[in-house]
Design an enzyme around this catalytic site. Sequence first.
Site, mmCIF file in Angstrom:
data_model
loop_
_atom_site.group_PDB
_atom_site.id
_atom_site.type_symbol
_atom_site.label_atom_id
_atom_site.label_comp_id
_atom_site.label_asym_id
_atom_site.label_seq_id
_atom_site.Cartn_x
_atom_site.Cartn_y
_atom_site.Cartn_z
ATOM 1 N N ASP A 31 0.743 -1.269 -0.089
ATOM 2 C CA ASP A 31 -0.074 -0.014 -0.132
ATOM 3 C C ASP A 31 0.651 1.331 -0.159
ATOM 4 O OD1 ASP A 31 -2.418 1.382 -0.294
ATOM 5 O OD2 ASP A 31 -3.050 0.663 1.949
ATOM 6 N N GLY A 71 -6.389 -3.681 -12.511
ATOM 7 C CA GLY A 71 -7.837 -3.070 -12.744
ATOM 8 C C GLY A 71 -7.633 -1.831 -12.275
ATOM 9 N N THR A 72 -6.285 -0.824 -12.287
ATOM 10 C CA THR A 72 -6.261 0.534 -11.756
ATOM 11 C C THR A 72 -6.670 1.213 -13.003
ATOM 12 O OG1 THR A 72 -4.651 -0.133 -10.165
ATOM 13 C CG2 THR A 72 -4.645 2.207 -10.821
ATOM 14 N N THR A 73 -7.733 2.190 -12.849
ATOM 15 C CA THR A 73 -7.737 3.291 -14.053
ATOM 16 C C THR A 73 -7.214 4.561 -13.886
ATOM 17 O OG1 THR A 73 -9.968 3.983 -12.886
ATOM 18 C CG2 THR A 73 -9.869 1.851 -14.581
ATOM 19 N N ALA A 96 -7.818 -4.691 -17.265
ATOM 20 C CA ALA A 96 -9.257 -4.561 -17.759
ATOM 21 C C ALA A 96 -9.722 -3.422 -16.893
ATOM 22 C CB ALA A 96 -9.997 -5.654 -17.245
ATOM 23 N N SER A 97 -10.397 -2.710 -17.531
ATOM 24 C CA SER A 97 -11.191 -1.474 -16.854
ATOM 25 C C SER A 97 -12.281 -2.120 -15.953
ATOM 26 C CB SER A 97 -12.003 -0.541 -17.909
ATOM 27 O OG SER A 97 -13.040 -1.211 -18.589
ATOM 28 N N ASN A 98 -12.721 -3.183 -16.204
ATOM 29 C CA ASN A 98 -13.340 -3.714 -15.308
ATOM 30 C C ASN A 98 -13.506 -5.339 -15.341
ATOM 31 O OD1 ASN A 98 -16.084 -5.039 -14.195
ATOM 32 N ND2 ASN A 98 -17.041 -2.945 -14.203
ATOM 33 N N HIS A 131 -21.984 5.784 -10.365
ATOM 34 C CA HIS A 131 -21.047 5.074 -9.489
ATOM 35 C C HIS A 131 -21.239 5.931 -8.193
ATOM 36 C CE1 HIS A 131 -19.150 3.065 -13.050
ATOM 37 N NE2 HIS A 131 -18.658 2.233 -12.195
ATOM 38 N N HIS A 132 -20.521 5.199 -7.183
ATOM 39 C CA HIS A 132 -20.578 5.976 -5.777
ATOM 40 C C HIS A 132 -19.667 7.163 -5.672
ATOM 41 C CE1 HIS A 132 -16.278 4.329 -5.624
ATOM 42 N NE2 HIS A 132 -16.705 2.995 -6.247
ATOM 43 N N LYS A 135 -15.548 7.485 -6.037
ATOM 44 C CA LYS A 135 -14.891 6.939 -7.128
ATOM 45 C C LYS A 135 -14.308 8.191 -7.636
ATOM 46 C CE LYS A 135 -15.264 4.886 -11.761
ATOM 47 N NZ LYS A 135 -14.230 3.642 -11.434
#
Length: 233
Positions: A31, A71-73, A96-98, A131-132, A135
């Site tokens: 992290d 999956g990090t954008t 992948a974006s998702n 989205h939440h 994001k």
Amino acid sequence: MKIALFGYGKMGKMIEQIAENRGHEIVAKIDVDTVEVDFSNMDVAIDFSMPSAAFGNITQCFEHGVPVISGTTGWLQDFNKALARCEETGSAFIYASNFSLGVNIFFELNEYLAKMMRQLKQYNVDIEEIHHTQKLDSPSGTAITLAEGIIANTDYTGWKLDEAPKGEIPIIARRIADTPGTHTVNYESEVDTIAIVHTAHNRQGFALGAVIAAEWIVGKKGVFTMKDVLNLG
């Protein structure tokens, strides 16, 4: 399988739970405050870190022969450099974006529909994503992937957030608390609307797809997509 997690937020913790339930071992949790990383004990890395850290995380794994699921954008300005580094080091990579299995089926459906709609000039297309409120990126990577799928199969030349000029696809991004993710592709004419929708009920589908991709990629070399994982051709 020994998995390293790059990024230990909500998604990282969910991936940990699902991976352990499937019999895998989490050998590292990297992290923002991690100083040293031991790459020697990793079979695969799953990266859901911050955009500013993703490229460094991914390429360090390549240097140590560790395949990466990312999956990090928000870091895709360096995407081609990452692909080149993967090839140079003989490693393996899936971005992948998702990672949701349902969303990747939705991507295929989106492209198939776009091919059918190409000749029907009376329809205008737009994309809406919800989205939440936590994001960070807007529009979502999933919405961008949907737009790119339409562009590749129609005469549309690009996309824009909110309003778009003729020939480009408008993407409307909404942020609502406690919303895992809803994506809608609308084709609208004067007489009717054709719409396809994917609604995530929770985030577990994203995490499960990433773990399945990690299981699939171990022992392989090269750059792959979720189409390869799901054998979608």
